[in-house]
Design a protein around this motif. Structure first.
Motif, PDB file in Angstrom:
ATOM      1  N   GLY A 157       0.852  -1.182   0.000  1.00 31.35           N
ATOM      2  CA  GLY A 157       0.000   0.000   0.000  1.00 31.35           C
ATOM      3  C   GLY A 157       0.880   1.221   0.000  1.00 31.35           C
ATOM      4  O   GLY A 157       2.090   1.126   0.162  1.00 31.35           O
ATOM      5  N   LEU A 158       0.273   2.356  -0.200  1.00 28.54           N
ATOM      6  CA  LEU A 158       1.041   3.594  -0.167  1.00 28.54           C
ATOM      7  C   LEU A 158       1.337   3.953   1.289  1.00 28.54           C
ATOM      8  O   LEU A 158       0.515   3.728   2.166  1.00 28.54           O
ATOM      9  CB  LEU A 158       0.254   4.722  -0.820  1.00 28.54           C
ATOM     10  CG  LEU A 158      -0.014   4.583  -2.308  1.00 28.54           C
ATOM     11  CD1 LEU A 158      -0.993   5.645  -2.757  1.00 28.54           C
ATOM     12  CD2 LEU A 158       1.273   4.699  -3.087  1.00 28.54           C
ATOM     13  N   VAL A 159       2.519   4.519   1.496  1.00 31.74           N
ATOM     14  CA  VAL A 159       2.850   5.024   2.821  1.00 31.74           C
ATOM     15  C   VAL A 159       2.358   6.464   2.906  1.00 31.74           C
ATOM     16  O   VAL A 159       2.723   7.297   2.087  1.00 31.74           O
ATOM     17  CB  VAL A 159       4.366   4.953   3.075  1.00 31.74           C
ATOM     18  CG1 VAL A 159       4.714   5.601   4.402  1.00 31.74           C
ATOM     19  CG2 VAL A 159       4.837   3.519   3.071  1.00 31.74           C
ATOM     20  N   CYS A 160       1.476   6.704   3.876  1.00 27.83           N
ATOM     21  CA  CYS A 160       0.970   8.059   4.033  1.00 27.83           C
ATOM     22  C   CYS A 160       1.130   8.438   5.492  1.00 27.83           C
ATOM     23  O   CYS A 160       1.194   7.582   6.364  1.00 27.83           O
ATOM     24  CB  CYS A 160      -0.496   8.128   3.623  1.00 27.83           C
ATOM     25  SG  CYS A 160      -1.509   6.887   4.414  1.00 27.83           S
ATOM     26  N   GLY A 161       1.227   9.711   5.752  1.00 26.15           N
ATOM     27  CA  GLY A 161       1.435  10.111   7.136  1.00 26.15           C
ATOM     28  C   GLY A 161       1.233  11.580   7.332  1.00 26.15           C
ATOM     29  O   GLY A 161       0.888  12.314   6.403  1.00 26.15           O
ATOM     30  N   THR A 162       1.451  11.985   8.544  1.00 23.55           N
ATOM     31  CA  THR A 162       1.342  13.401   8.879  1.00 23.55           C
ATOM     32  C   THR A 162       2.061  13.634  10.202  1.00 23.55           C
ATOM     33  O   THR A 162       2.396  12.687  10.897  1.00 23.55           O
ATOM     34  CB  THR A 162      -0.124  13.825   8.990  1.00 23.55           C
ATOM     35  OG1 THR A 162      -0.171  15.190   9.364  1.00 23.55           O
ATOM     36  CG2 THR A 162      -0.865  13.019  10.005  1.00 23.55           C
TER      37      THR A 162
END
Lengths: 248, 224
Positions: A157-162
């Motif tokens: 999956g895509l790595v997403c963050g904040t």
């Protein structure tokens, strides 16, 4: 404003922050895919004031050979900041901070990629920051993940963050530089894999109570999924915008 | 024929289907592992990728460029993870760095290293490149696209599965434009029709042959 002049109110009575966002709002994000033609995959990301280019090369022959693993592909992540990316000139030589960020981001991406399908190879990921204003490692990581997808490297999956943290006693999402400099600031860069919500990167400096921590994680994951939607839209836009010239 | 664009980690189906390529299972659901197209009507849960490197498979016809000469043979770049090697025993003529050869993949080991056989050398011509995952679109169903390209540009073509196309004679500039167009529009349907319009090739009698392919191409022979 409070009595003293230099005391900032980070979240006012209406729930507005210094730059007018609500506590759970992100800065504006813009992603463009396939900006570097000679790279296998690339992406350009603007996240508030942060500007990052990410490029991906590989999987290709792993050099030097002693760094190769016969069980998996090695992800070589390179995080660099341009000399003009911060108010004072940054020494172009990579320092402690850059090595650290390169290491943690590389490990985060390695969790998402099916590295075991490409033994003895390396995947080069280069992230160059041209402007930075808090949360640049997550900006770089999100850009790198989109670039990997653009390179066609199989991923879970895509790595997403904040970023998520505390300023002025309130838990807020995606801190900018003024909020990060608050006297009681706590900053947690957080990155997850989009569909499993597995946490692949998390760093923390400062102190949070258990309750604050639980709230911060919940807000962080919700905001990360918003970032994921933007990544997804950016990847798809590249193909959906191609129109056949002669569809009669 | 509705095809859906998916990104890595996007749900392909919650149903129980046969597994095709570029998918993985997590908690009983099938997800895509790369950016590509899904045909929801198919019996297979599979993704046709739109980007990616060449992963060698046995019996593929590949094109190679000699990169250096060793005592016993030549190192040949086949646009994969590692260069391959061909022995001088299998060759009649001398080769130089830059020579173009075609070869069949005889064996692929667990590190994706390749043994090559049935080597043929080519003189002159040029090599055009396209993403290896788009090679099935260059060939088309029953070589329909290849026939359009040949008819439209009058070139001799050899298509290697590794994303390299050898072309000699004819209008190679036009061919290059056509290949770039295929690369840019590979995710859209009815491509052969648009290519024959682009190259000014008259449509052939049998319309049924122009229905676009959705799955990986079957075996094909490289032909001159």
């Amino acid at each position: 404003m409070a009595g003293k002049k230099d005391e900032l109110v980070y979240v006012d009575s209406k729930g507005k922050r210094v730059d007018g966002r609500k506590v759970e709002d992100l800065r504006p994000i813009k992603i463009e895919v396939g900006v570097i033609p000679q790279a296998d995959g690339s992406a350009y990301l603007e996240w508030g004031q942060n500007k990052a280019f990410a490029s991906v090369y590989g999987p290709r022959e792993c050099l030097p050979k002693h760094s190769a693993s016969p069980y998996k592909a090695v992800v070589k992540f390179n995080y660099r900041m341009a000399t003009f990316s911060v108010p004072d000139r940054k020494n172009p030589r990579p320092g402690r901070r850059e090595y650290e960020i390169s290491k943690v981001c590389g490990e985060a991406l390695e969790r998402s990629i099916f590295v075991e399908r490409f033994p003895n190879t390396q995947i080069d990921v280069t992230v160059e920051l041209f402007d930075s204003n808090a949360g640049s490692r997550i900006a770089g990581l999100c850009a790198a993940s989109v670039a990997l997808a653009d390179a066609g490297i199989p991923m879970r999956g895509l790595v997403c963050g904040t970023g998520v943290g505390k300023a002025g006693g309130k838990i807020i999402v995606d801190l900018d530089k003024t909020e990060e400099d608050a006297p009681d600031a706590v900053d947690i860069p957080l990155a997850i894999i989009s569909n499993t919500k597995e946490v692949v990167l998390m760093q923390l400096d400062g102190i949070l109570s258990k309750k604050e921590w639980q709230q911060a994680m919940k807000m962080g994951i919700d905001a990360s999924l918003k970032v994921h939607e933007i990544q997804k839209a950016a990847l798809k836009a590249r193909y959906e915008n191609v129109k056949g010239d002669d569809k009669k | 024929m509705a095809k859906r664009l998916v990104v890595p980690g996007e749900l392909v189906t919650e149903e129980r289907k046969k597994l095709g390529s570029h998918v993985y299972i997590s908690e009983g659901k099938i997800y895509s592992d790369s950016i590509g197209l899904v045909d929801d009507e198919s019996n297979f849960a599979s993704v046709v990728p739109l980007e990616g490197k060449y992963l060698p498979q046995v019996n593929d016809l590949v094109l190679g460029v000699i990169s250096s000469e060793k005592f016993a043979g030549y190192v040949v770049d086949i646009n994969s993870f590692y260069p391959s090697f061909i022995s001088k025993k299998e060759l009649r003529e001398m080769l130089k760095p830059g020579s173009v050869v075609s070869a069949k993949v005889l064996k692929v080991n667990e590190l994706n290293e390749v043994d090559l056989g049935s080597i043929r050398t080519f003189f002159g011509g040029e090599i055009l490149t396209i993403s290896p995952v788009k090679i099935p679109r260059v060939i088309g169903r029953d070589c329909s696209m290849l026939n359009v390209l040949k008819a439209g540009t009058k070139s001799n073509l050899i298509v290697g599965k590794n994303g390299w196309i050898w072309a000699k004679g004819g209008d190679t500039d036009l061919l290059k434009k056509a290949i770039d167009k295929i690369g840019a529009e590979a995710h859209m349907s009815n491509l052969t029709q648009r290519m024959s319009d682009f190259l000014g090739v008259k449509q052939q009698k049998n319309d049924a042959e122009y229905i676009e392919e959705t799955e990986e191409m079957d075996e094909y022979e490289g032909e001159e």
